[in-house]
Write an enzyme that holds these catalytic residues in place. Structure first.
Site, mmCIF file in Angstrom:
data_model
loop_
_atom_site.group_PDB
_atom_site.id
_atom_site.type_symbol
_atom_site.label_atom_id
_atom_site.label_comp_id
_atom_site.label_asym_id
_atom_site.label_seq_id
_atom_site.Cartn_x
_atom_site.Cartn_y
_atom_site.Cartn_z
ATOM 1 N N ALA A 66 1.110 7.251 1.502
ATOM 2 C CA ALA A 66 -0.054 8.131 1.539
ATOM 3 C C ALA A 66 -1.226 7.341 2.109
ATOM 4 C CB ALA A 66 -0.374 8.612 0.128
ATOM 5 N N GLY A 111 4.628 6.429 -0.711
ATOM 6 C CA GLY A 111 5.012 7.799 -0.348
ATOM 7 C C GLY A 111 5.983 7.838 0.830
ATOM 8 N N GLU A 114 9.248 7.483 -0.664
ATOM 9 C CA GLU A 114 9.552 8.689 -1.458
ATOM 10 C C GLU A 114 10.021 9.835 -0.555
ATOM 11 O OE1 GLU A 114 5.655 8.283 -3.474
ATOM 12 O OE2 GLU A 114 6.778 8.700 -5.304
ATOM 13 N N GLU A 134 3.011 1.101 -4.937
ATOM 14 C CA GLU A 134 1.807 1.715 -5.513
ATOM 15 C C GLU A 134 1.134 0.864 -6.582
ATOM 16 O OE1 GLU A 134 4.691 3.252 -4.979
ATOM 17 O OE2 GLU A 134 4.383 5.288 -4.232
HETATM 18 N N1 DAK Z 1 -2.963 4.208 4.421
HETATM 19 C C1 DAK Z 1 -3.904 4.106 5.373
HETATM 20 N N2 DAK Z 1 -3.924 3.155 6.315
HETATM 21 C C2 DAK Z 1 -2.931 2.250 6.300
HETATM 22 C C3 DAK Z 1 -1.904 2.283 5.323
HETATM 23 C C4 DAK Z 1 -1.931 3.331 4.349
HETATM 24 N N3 DAK Z 1 -0.984 3.466 3.431
HETATM 25 N N4 DAK Z 1 -1.089 1.225 5.556
HETATM 26 C C5 DAK Z 1 -1.586 0.592 6.632
HETATM 27 N N5 DAK Z 1 -2.702 1.202 7.092
HETATM 28 C C6 DAK Z 1 -3.527 0.834 8.216
HETATM 29 C C7 DAK Z 1 -4.295 -0.456 7.964
HETATM 30 O O1 DAK Z 1 -5.463 -0.190 7.221
HETATM 31 C C8 DAK Z 1 -4.583 -0.907 9.367
HETATM 32 O O2 DAK Z 1 -5.634 -0.117 9.888
HETATM 33 P P1 DAK Z 1 -6.956 -0.824 10.551
HETATM 34 O O3 DAK Z 1 -7.470 -1.743 9.547
HETATM 35 O O4 DAK Z 1 -6.393 -1.507 11.783
HETATM 36 O O5 DAK Z 1 -7.848 0.331 10.882
HETATM 37 C C9 DAK Z 1 -3.314 -0.494 10.132
HETATM 38 O O6 DAK Z 1 -2.707 0.512 9.339
HETATM 39 C C10 DAK Z 1 -2.312 -1.625 10.290
HETATM 40 O O7 DAK Z 1 -2.061 -2.171 9.006
HETATM 41 P P2 DAK Z 1 -2.230 -3.736 8.666
HETATM 42 O O8 DAK Z 1 -3.277 -4.349 9.533
HETATM 43 O O9 DAK Z 1 -2.394 -3.852 7.202
HETATM 44 O O10 DAK Z 1 -0.805 -4.277 9.147
HETATM 45 P P3 DAK Z 1 -0.050 -5.561 8.585
HETATM 46 O O11 DAK Z 1 1.098 -5.752 9.488
HETATM 47 O O12 DAK Z 1 -0.993 -6.708 8.367
HETATM 48 O O13 DAK Z 1 0.506 -5.125 7.149
HETATM 49 C C11 DAK Z 1 1.564 -3.624 5.552
HETATM 50 C C12 DAK Z 1 1.467 -4.091 7.031
HETATM 51 C C13 DAK Z 1 2.504 -2.411 5.517
HETATM 52 C C14 DAK Z 1 2.189 -4.755 4.727
HETATM 53 C C15 DAK Z 1 0.155 -3.289 5.016
HETATM 54 O O14 DAK Z 1 -0.448 -2.386 5.947
HETATM 55 C C16 DAK Z 1 0.170 -2.609 3.690
HETATM 56 O O15 DAK Z 1 0.402 -3.228 2.658
HETATM 57 N N6 DAK Z 1 -0.105 -1.299 3.689
HETATM 58 C C17 DAK Z 1 -0.181 -0.529 2.461
HETATM 59 C C18 DAK Z 1 1.178 -0.103 2.045
HETATM 60 C C19 DAK Z 1 1.150 0.604 0.712
HETATM 61 O O16 DAK Z 1 0.760 0.017 -0.317
HETATM 62 N N7 DAK Z 1 1.594 1.829 0.718
HETATM 63 C C20 DAK Z 1 1.581 2.634 -0.470
HETATM 64 C C21 DAK Z 1 0.430 3.517 -0.365
HETATM 65 S S1 DAK Z 1 0.141 4.360 -1.858
HETATM 66 C C22 DAK Z 1 -0.351 10.319 -5.763
HETATM 67 C C23 DAK Z 1 0.888 10.543 -5.316
HETATM 68 C C24 DAK Z 1 1.424 9.733 -4.367
HETATM 69 C C25 DAK Z 1 0.714 8.673 -3.859
HETATM 70 C C26 DAK Z 1 -0.557 8.488 -4.278
HETATM 71 C C27 DAK Z 1 -1.101 9.286 -5.219
HETATM 72 N N8 DAK Z 1 -0.914 11.134 -6.800
HETATM 73 C C28 DAK Z 1 -0.033 11.891 -7.613
HETATM 74 C C29 DAK Z 1 -2.244 10.999 -7.144
HETATM 75 C C30 DAK Z 1 1.277 7.807 -2.910
HETATM 76 C C31 DAK Z 1 0.688 6.611 -2.759
HETATM 77 C C32 DAK Z 1 1.045 5.714 -1.733
HETATM 78 O O17 DAK Z 1 1.855 5.949 -0.877
#
Ligand code: DAK
Length: 260
Positions: A66, A111, A114, A134
């Site tokens: 997400a 997500g 998921e 998450e």
């Molecule tokens: N959302 C938005 N932008 C994202 C993103 C994300 N999930 N993941 C990466 N990006 C963006 C980065 O911010 C960056 O953008 P700029 O800064 O260049 O503008 C660009 O994509 C490239 O990412 P990185 O520069 O970070 O690239 P790296 O190779 O250094 O790192 C990485 C790759 C995948 C390890 C890192 O980007 C990372 O850790 N990303 C986050 C992954 C993550 O934690 N995903 C889970 C998200 S939480 C809910 C239900 C469901 C959910 C939430 C709430 N409710 C019931 C309330 C679901 C939640 C999730 O999915």
């Protein structure tokens, strides 16, 4: 059909939906979800389409989950809306009446994983990395991750992945039964297509009923699920495709299934 965040292509019997926000590692927002649902609706209504592939644009990500940036200043109502949006997408995929393959070309996180788990089959590139990350931002999986992951790989490993938020590589995911197969990155797209073509040649009604039975039966008692299987078997037994399959076997030729 106009899309901003997905690429939707149809070729032969296969529809491919490609998440197309590579700059944000194909993170999901409301518009991405709406567009996938629209593409799925088209694939559902197009009789020529037998299989759907869901994948990510670029080499780096299937989807990093997400869109974290939209979670700044979150309140209960917005969180609920995000949850509903993901549930709607995952259940549309899970209940879709044709097989859906997740082609995990890179990161499938939060997500992203998921949604991949709501698909019927998962093929990963050997460069892919997966995780329920998450917990690292103070969340829990909210699109069915605690449940689908547990059903796929069991409580012990599901807890390890959800509690630690660590990423695993494609080989480990295959060993855990999280993905069906791992393919070298340079052969990935062709391998996914070849596999999808194989499914596209199977009998569509049998595939539809087998999918429903496996999905629904998993949450029923064995007796009830076997009774449901019997009824499904009855329906498949009345199809023209069964007769075609039997004739093809006797005549030593390849069957041509029509979905009737
Ligand atoms: N959302 C938005 N932008 C994202 C993103 C994300 N999930 N993941 C990466 N990006 C963006 C980065 O911010 C960056 O953008 P700029 O800064 O260049 O503008 C660009 O994509 C490239 O990412 P990185 O520069 O970070 O690239 P790296 O190779 O250094 O790192 C990485 C790759 C995948 C390890 C890192 O980007 C990372 O850790 N990303 C986050 C992954 C993550 O934690 N995903 C889970 C998200 S939480 C809910 C239900 C469901 C959910 C939430 C709430 N409710 C019931 C309330 C679901 C939640 C999730 O999915």
């Amino acid at each position: 059909m106009q899309f901003q965040y997905v690429i939707y292509e149809k070729s032969e019997r296969i529809a491919t939906i490609t998440l197309n926000r590579p700059d944000a590692l194909n993170a999901f927002n409301k518009d991405v979800v709406e567009e996938i649902l629209k593409a799925l609706e088209d694939a559902k209504n197009d009789e020529k389409i037998r299989v759907v592939i869901l994948t990510g644009a670029g080499e780096k990500a299937f989807s990093a989950g997400a869109d974290i940036k939209t979670m700044k200043g979150f309140d209960a109502l917005k969180a609920r809306e995000l949850s509903l949006m993901g549930e709607k997408l995952c259940s549309a995929i899970e209940n879709f009446e044709k097989p859906v393959i997740a082609a995990i070309n890179g990161y499938a996180l939060g997500g992203g994983l998921e949604v991949a788990m709501a698909c019927d089959l998962r093929i990963a590139s050997d460069k892919a990395k997966m995780g329920q990350t998450e917990i690292n931002i103070g969340l829990i999986p909210g699109w069915g991750g605690t449940q689908r992951l547990t059903r796929l790989i069991g409580k012990t490993k599901a807890k390890e992945l959800v509690f630690t938020g660590k990423m695993i590589d494609a080989k480990t995911a295959e060993q855990l039964g999280l993905v069906n197969m791992v393919v070298p990155a340079d052969q990935f797209r062709e391998a996914v297509r070849k596999f999808a073509m194989e499914l596209a040649e199977k009998a569509p009604v049998a595939l539809r009923i087998a999918k429903a039975l496996i999905n629904k039966g998993a949450d029923m008692s064995l007796d009830a699920a076997i009774a449901l299987e019997r009824e499904g078997f009855g329906v498949v037994g009345s199809t023209e495709d069964l007769q075609e399959g039997v004739s093809a076997f006797i005549e030593k030729r390849k069957p041509v299934f029509k979905g009737k």
